[in-house]
Scaffold this motif. Structure first.
Motif, mmCIF file in Angstrom:
data_model
loop_
_atom_site.group_PDB
_atom_site.id
_atom_site.type_symbol
_atom_site.label_atom_id
_atom_site.label_comp_id
_atom_site.label_asym_id
_atom_site.label_seq_id
_atom_site.Cartn_x
_atom_site.Cartn_y
_atom_site.Cartn_z
ATOM 1 N N ALA A 112 31.229 6.329 -64.722
ATOM 2 C CA ALA A 112 31.806 5.057 -64.291
ATOM 3 C C ALA A 112 33.312 5.029 -64.531
ATOM 4 O O ALA A 112 34.084 4.536 -63.698
ATOM 5 C CB ALA A 112 31.128 3.906 -65.030
ATOM 6 N N ALA A 113 33.742 5.578 -65.665
ATOM 7 C CA ALA A 113 35.172 5.581 -65.986
ATOM 8 C C ALA A 113 35.942 6.421 -64.980
ATOM 9 O O ALA A 113 36.993 6.021 -64.476
ATOM 10 C CB ALA A 113 35.383 6.104 -67.405
ATOM 11 N N LYS A 114 35.396 7.596 -64.661
ATOM 12 C CA LYS A 114 36.049 8.464 -63.670
ATOM 13 C C LYS A 114 36.154 7.745 -62.336
ATOM 14 O O LYS A 114 37.205 7.726 -61.698
ATOM 15 C CB LYS A 114 35.218 9.747 -63.483
ATOM 16 N N HIS A 124 38.126 -7.010 -76.898
ATOM 17 C CA HIS A 124 37.140 -7.631 -76.016
ATOM 18 C C HIS A 124 35.826 -6.867 -76.048
ATOM 19 O O HIS A 124 35.820 -5.650 -76.162
ATOM 20 C CB HIS A 124 37.662 -7.665 -74.585
ATOM 21 N N ASN A 125 34.727 -7.605 -75.917
ATOM 22 C CA ASN A 125 33.402 -7.001 -75.807
ATOM 23 C C ASN A 125 32.922 -7.085 -74.363
ATOM 24 O O ASN A 125 33.322 -7.980 -73.627
ATOM 25 C CB ASN A 125 32.373 -7.743 -76.671
ATOM 26 N N ALA A 126 32.051 -6.170 -74.022
ATOM 27 C CA ALA A 126 31.439 -6.243 -72.696
ATOM 28 C C ALA A 126 30.006 -5.735 -72.770
ATOM 29 O O ALA A 126 29.672 -4.885 -73.598
ATOM 30 C CB ALA A 126 32.232 -5.401 -71.698
ATOM 31 N N PHE A 127 29.177 -6.293 -71.925
ATOM 32 C CA PHE A 127 27.801 -5.825 -71.801
ATOM 33 C C PHE A 127 27.352 -6.226 -70.396
ATOM 34 O O PHE A 127 28.168 -6.689 -69.592
ATOM 35 C CB PHE A 127 26.903 -6.462 -72.878
ATOM 36 N N ALA A 128 26.084 -6.028 -70.111
ATOM 37 C CA ALA A 128 25.557 -6.480 -68.828
ATOM 38 C C ALA A 128 24.204 -7.110 -69.079
ATOM 39 O O ALA A 128 23.581 -6.858 -70.105
ATOM 40 C CB ALA A 128 25.441 -5.309 -67.860
ATOM 41 N N SER A 129 23.762 -7.933 -68.153
ATOM 42 C CA SER A 129 22.460 -8.588 -68.308
ATOM 43 C C SER A 129 21.378 -7.569 -67.972
ATOM 44 O O SER A 129 20.590 -7.755 -67.051
ATOM 45 C CB SER A 129 22.367 -9.797 -67.386
ATOM 46 N N ILE A 130 21.366 -6.500 -68.765
ATOM 47 C CA ILE A 130 20.443 -5.408 -68.476
ATOM 48 C C ILE A 130 18.999 -5.861 -68.609
ATOM 49 O O ILE A 130 18.087 -5.250 -68.062
ATOM 50 C CB ILE A 130 20.758 -4.190 -69.378
ATOM 51 N N ASN A 164 25.793 -0.201 -64.655
ATOM 52 C CA ASN A 164 26.905 0.461 -63.991
ATOM 53 C C ASN A 164 28.184 -0.136 -64.568
ATOM 54 O O ASN A 164 28.468 -1.317 -64.368
ATOM 55 C CB ASN A 164 26.825 0.231 -62.481
ATOM 56 N N TRP A 165 28.946 0.686 -65.284
ATOM 57 C CA TRP A 165 30.122 0.159 -65.984
ATOM 58 C C TRP A 165 31.356 0.102 -65.100
ATOM 59 O O TRP A 165 32.386 -0.462 -65.499
ATOM 60 C CB TRP A 165 30.400 0.980 -67.247
ATOM 61 N N ALA A 166 31.289 0.704 -63.917
ATOM 62 C CA ALA A 166 32.489 0.737 -63.067
ATOM 63 C C ALA A 166 33.033 -0.668 -62.768
ATOM 64 O O ALA A 166 34.246 -0.882 -62.853
ATOM 65 C CB ALA A 166 32.201 1.518 -61.792
ATOM 66 N N PRO A 167 32.180 -1.649 -62.436
ATOM 67 C CA PRO A 167 32.739 -2.990 -62.171
ATOM 68 C C PRO A 167 33.522 -3.546 -63.363
ATOM 69 O O PRO A 167 34.564 -4.185 -63.174
ATOM 70 C CB PRO A 167 31.498 -3.842 -61.888
ATOM 71 N N TYR A 168 33.028 -3.294 -64.570
ATOM 72 C CA TYR A 168 33.767 -3.797 -65.730
ATOM 73 C C TYR A 168 35.105 -3.083 -65.882
ATOM 74 O O TYR A 168 36.133 -3.721 -66.127
ATOM 75 C CB TYR A 168 32.960 -3.643 -67.021
ATOM 76 N N VAL A 225 24.269 -4.323 -63.035
ATOM 77 C CA VAL A 225 22.879 -3.999 -63.355
ATOM 78 C C VAL A 225 22.239 -3.368 -62.131
ATOM 79 O O VAL A 225 22.237 -3.966 -61.055
ATOM 80 C CB VAL A 225 22.102 -5.262 -63.772
ATOM 81 N N GLU A 226 21.748 -2.165 -62.307
ATOM 82 C CA GLU A 226 21.229 -1.430 -61.159
ATOM 83 C C GLU A 226 19.860 -0.831 -61.454
ATOM 84 O O GLU A 226 19.538 -0.531 -62.604
ATOM 85 C CB GLU A 226 22.164 -0.253 -60.831
ATOM 86 N N LEU A 227 19.098 -0.651 -60.384
ATOM 87 C CA LEU A 227 17.890 0.157 -60.477
ATOM 88 C C LEU A 227 18.137 1.415 -59.664
ATOM 89 O O LEU A 227 18.785 1.368 -58.618
ATOM 90 C CB LEU A 227 16.689 -0.575 -59.881
ATOM 91 N N THR A 228 17.623 2.536 -60.163
ATOM 92 C CA THR A 228 17.723 3.764 -59.373
ATOM 93 C C THR A 228 16.729 3.674 -58.215
ATOM 94 O O THR A 228 15.902 2.761 -58.170
ATOM 95 C CB THR A 228 17.344 4.986 -60.214
ATOM 96 N N SER A 229 16.796 4.634 -57.315
ATOM 97 C CA SER A 229 15.778 4.657 -56.266
ATOM 98 C C SER A 229 14.430 4.977 -56.908
ATOM 99 O O SER A 229 14.358 5.620 -57.955
ATOM 100 C CB SER A 229 16.137 5.686 -55.198
#
Lengths: 400, 368
Positions: free
Chosen positions: A55-57, A134-140, A273-277, A304-308
């Protein structure tokens, strides 16, 4: 011997001249004022860190931002040193990916007020009072809920095929610690499964480590021996998925697809998926805007993503997931809806959650209102704090 | 008369003691040879200019003032653990338990920081941390020494096993003191109040450790070379029977030396917990209890040489991880480079102790 002395001297001289010239090869300014530094606990061999690294890349390349990666940084003073070194090297955005980095990043943030420090999974930004930490997380938990639906559909299929009876619909879950993040994860997974398969129960075991391939494998095998017909996990190695593949038990994975290693048993995996953050936070650094003390990505932000889906899933799974995801997005469905679970046989109509991290493990925020538990919500914090033991889930061991 | 003796291609002869300049030269050559091999390997495998790699190694250790300080601090810690193990090694007592002795010292310091915060004045807490850390390390050293002295148990095994006990104790207390609940992490202890944090010297958070290491290096040198204790250790190391014959109480020397060894390790635990990390984890010693065994041996148990060998290892380590950061290589590549360099350095000791004679064709007749 004389000869060797000369050789030593000559080599040393060559090295010195070259070292003098090599320092000048810094990259040119690309029109952005942001330079990003990333601190990772392990390297790309850990699924957890790989998820961040990719995601960082992606975010940096998208935005044309120069970046430095520091991998294999332990959760100790090394994290502080690494953060300071990145700040020394001119990074004005520094990110650390592991929970235990937090205190050390806070120390660095105090020392470098002009650098923005962001930390995933941490709990202290909202009480620390630093405007550059700052903190970050996702509604995983929403992702886990959807993955749980996949599991429930699979159980229904197994019941319909006569492989198991309704009462045998028991899932197993390999967790790391009895930590809120894990509890929130397995509970949402369980609620997702129960939303389609009402008779489901679940057993949870803990390994006491975020990455212990052997313990995770043994944990999964123990659950399978115990009669669990479907396994999921919240730990970062391939231990549980490979144990499932060997035993032929369906597996719901985490952090990313494990289909290539477990083609016959892989159902689905949820991931953050951390790219949006990264895009949001680095964008703030670029524009000079303040970064939220707590940022929670969700299905809408693409965090928040699901794989295929794997080929072992039941028919109609994708439709069921899409339907629930749409409801979660428009707010008509809540994962921790108090009408869907009980605690000791009673409805959970009030719960003081331990949102502020301090030495006494006591609740400090009322988390239940409007008929549901507000997890990772606005006004609380981004890291999960749902740590309630609900009925239907059995914890096999809680020493960790 | 002209009997043909088949002479092997080469044979190995023990050297007389080399003059130190020659020994030094061989070691320098070994390091250079190692760098050349590393350079070739790097270029072949990654296509990166080897000179750039060497520059990066150097910059990783000394690129900025902060990096230099951290390098010297790490050298100080490794040197201190090596110094701590050395009294035992000079006595030919294989103390492989440095890791555990450091951990238990650190655990004692952390316990004081957590349990006494707010109950006692800070200065008293730091004093207690000092006393308990040293005592804890000393006890961890004394237990195997006691069994060795009384019943001649194998100290390699028992010191090694004590490591695991210490690790498990730290793991247990991590769960007791974890914050937030369930996370399995203690985090920085007393982050707001800084209670129990060792003081910064002259405004530098790195200096205290470095100064302690320098002082300990000098003290231990004096202890080994000029004190009666040091002499007794050497005699016990040479031969326990000789020691007994000349009236040395061997059991007492073994236990006393291991108390010293363990206490210095315990002090390193104090520095790691109270001075550097301000937390305790099972991995806080980071394997240095074992690395120190090598450092001590490579230095032939000489405290001053140990400063150099510790420096070399830390320098390579930091340089190698800088390589993986700068060139985006995996950390394992850094380990490979460190491995090659250590191989050459340890390997060259062979050529310092032994000489290789090759069969010479022209001299064959004459020698027969």
């Amino acid at each position: 011997m004389k000869k060797s002395v000369k050789w030593v001297a000559a080599t040393a001289a060559v090295m010195l001249t070259l070292s003098a010239t090599a320092g000048m090869t810094s990259s040119a300014d690309e029109g952005t004022t942001v330079k990003a530094g990333f601190i990772f606990l392990h390297d790309e061999n850990s699924t957890y860190d790989l998820n961040f690294i990719n995601a960082a890349k992606e975010a940096c390349e998208e935005m044309g931002i120069e970046y430095v990666f520091k991998t294999g940084i332990p959760e100790g003073q090394e994290a502080y040193d690494a953060a300071c070194e990145l700040a020394d090297a001119g990074c004005n955005f520094v990110f650390a990916d592991s929970f235990g980095h937090e205190d050390y990043i806070i120390e660095a943030a105090r020392e470098f007020p002009d650098v923005q420090f962001c930390h995933a999974t941490g709990t202290k930004a909202h009480t620390e009072g630093l405007d550059n930490f700052h903190n970050a997380f996702a509604s995983i938990y929403e992702g886990r809920y959807l993955a749980g639906i996949t599991a429930g559909m699979k159980l229904n299929e197994m019941i319909a095929n006569g492989e198991i009876t309704e009462d045998q619909a028991k899932m197993g879950y390999v967790g790391a610690y009895t930590y809120a993040e894990v509890i929130s994860g397995y509970t949402s997974f369980f609620l997702g499964a129960r939303s389609v398969c009402p008779s489901v129960t679940m057993e949870v075991t803990f390994t006491g480590s975020w990455y212990d391939e052997t313990a995770e494998k043994e944990g999964a095998n123990k659950l399978i021996d115990d009669g669990c017909v479907l396994i999921s996990q919240h730990a970062d190695s391939m231990g549980a998925p490979t144990a499932c593949e060997t035993a032929g038990v369906p597996n719901v994975s985490y952090n990313g697809s494990t289909e290539s290693a477990c083609p016959n048993t892989f159902l689905v995996s949820s991931r953050i998926n951390w790219a949006p953050y990264f895009e949001y936070a680095m964008g703030c650094v670029e524009s000079g805007d303040a970064i939220d003390a707590d940022w929670t990505g969700d299905l809408k932000t693409g965090s928040v993503e699901l794989t295929s889906l794997g080929k072992a899933v039941a028919e109609g799974t994708q439709e069921a997931i899409d339907e629930a995801a749409a409801k979660l997005e428009d707010g008509s469905l809540h994962v921790f809806d108090i009408s869907t679970f009980t605690v000791d046989g009673k409805t959970l109509d009030s719960y003081m959650a331990d949102v502020d991290t301090d030495a006494d493990y006591e609740g400090d925020h009322e988390a239940v209102s409007d008929g549901y538990f507000h997890e990772s919500a606005e006004g609380y914090r981004s890291a999960p704090y749902f740590d309630v033991q609900i009925d239907g889930i059995t914890l096999l061991d809680t020493q960790f | 008369m002209n009997s043909k003796v088949k002479e092997p291609l080469f044979h190995i002869v023990k050297r007389d003691a080399l003059p130190w300049q020659r020994g030094l030269r061989i070691r320098l050559l070994a390091i250079l040879a190692a760098l050349v091999v590393c350079g070739i390997l790097t270029t072949v495998l990654t296509g990166i200019n080897p000179v750039q790699v060497y520059v990066t190694i150097f910059m990783g250790a000394f690129g900025t003032a902060r990096k230099s300080w951290i390098t010297f601090q790490n050298v100080a810690i490794l040197l201190l653990i090596s110094l701590a193990l050395t009294p035992a090694f000079r006595m030919r007592f294989w103390n492989i338990g440095g890791e555990g002795q450091v951990l238990i010292g650190g655990l004692a310091a952390a316990a004081c920081m957590i349990c006494l915060a707010g109950k006692l004045p800070n200065a008293l807490i730091i004093l207690l941390m000092f006393v308990t850390s040293l005592a804890a390390g000393a006890v961890w050293g004394l237990i195997p020494a006691f069994f060795k002295a009384k019943w001649n148990t194998n100290e390699t095994l028992s010191t090694l096993m004590m490591n695991y006990i210490a690790t498990q104790l730290v793991a247990f207390f991590t769960i007791v003191w974890e914050m937030p609940k369930g996370s399995g992490k203690i985090g920085i202890i007393n982050q707001k109040t800084n209670i129990g944090w060792l003081p910064n010297l002259f405004g530098s958070k790195y200096l205290l450790t470095i100064l302690i290491a320098v002082v300990m290096m000098i003290l231990l040198y004096i202890y080994f070379v000029y004190s009666k204790h040091g002499y007794e250790i050497a005699v016990v190391g040479e031969s326990e029977n000789t020691a007994r014959y000349v009236g040395i109480k061997v059991e007492k020397v073994i236990m006393r030396t291991m108390v010293l060894s363990g206490a210095v390790c315990g002090m390193v635990g104090l520095l790691l917990v109270g001075g550097i990390n301000h937390t305790v984890t099972t991995t806080i010693a980071n394997g240095q209890g074992f690395t120190a065994v090598m450092v001590s041996w490579m230095a032939k148990f000489n405290p001053f040489t140990m400063a150099f060998t510790s420096f070399l290892i830390v320098f390579l380590n930091r340089g190698a991880s800088e390589i993986s950061t700068t060139f985006g290589l995996n950390q394992s590549f850094a380990d490979i480079l460190t491995g090659i360099i250590l191989f050459f350095i340890i390997g060259c000791e062979f050529f310092i102790s032994y000489k290789i004679h090759f069969r010479k064709k022209s001299e064959k007749g004459a020698e027969n």
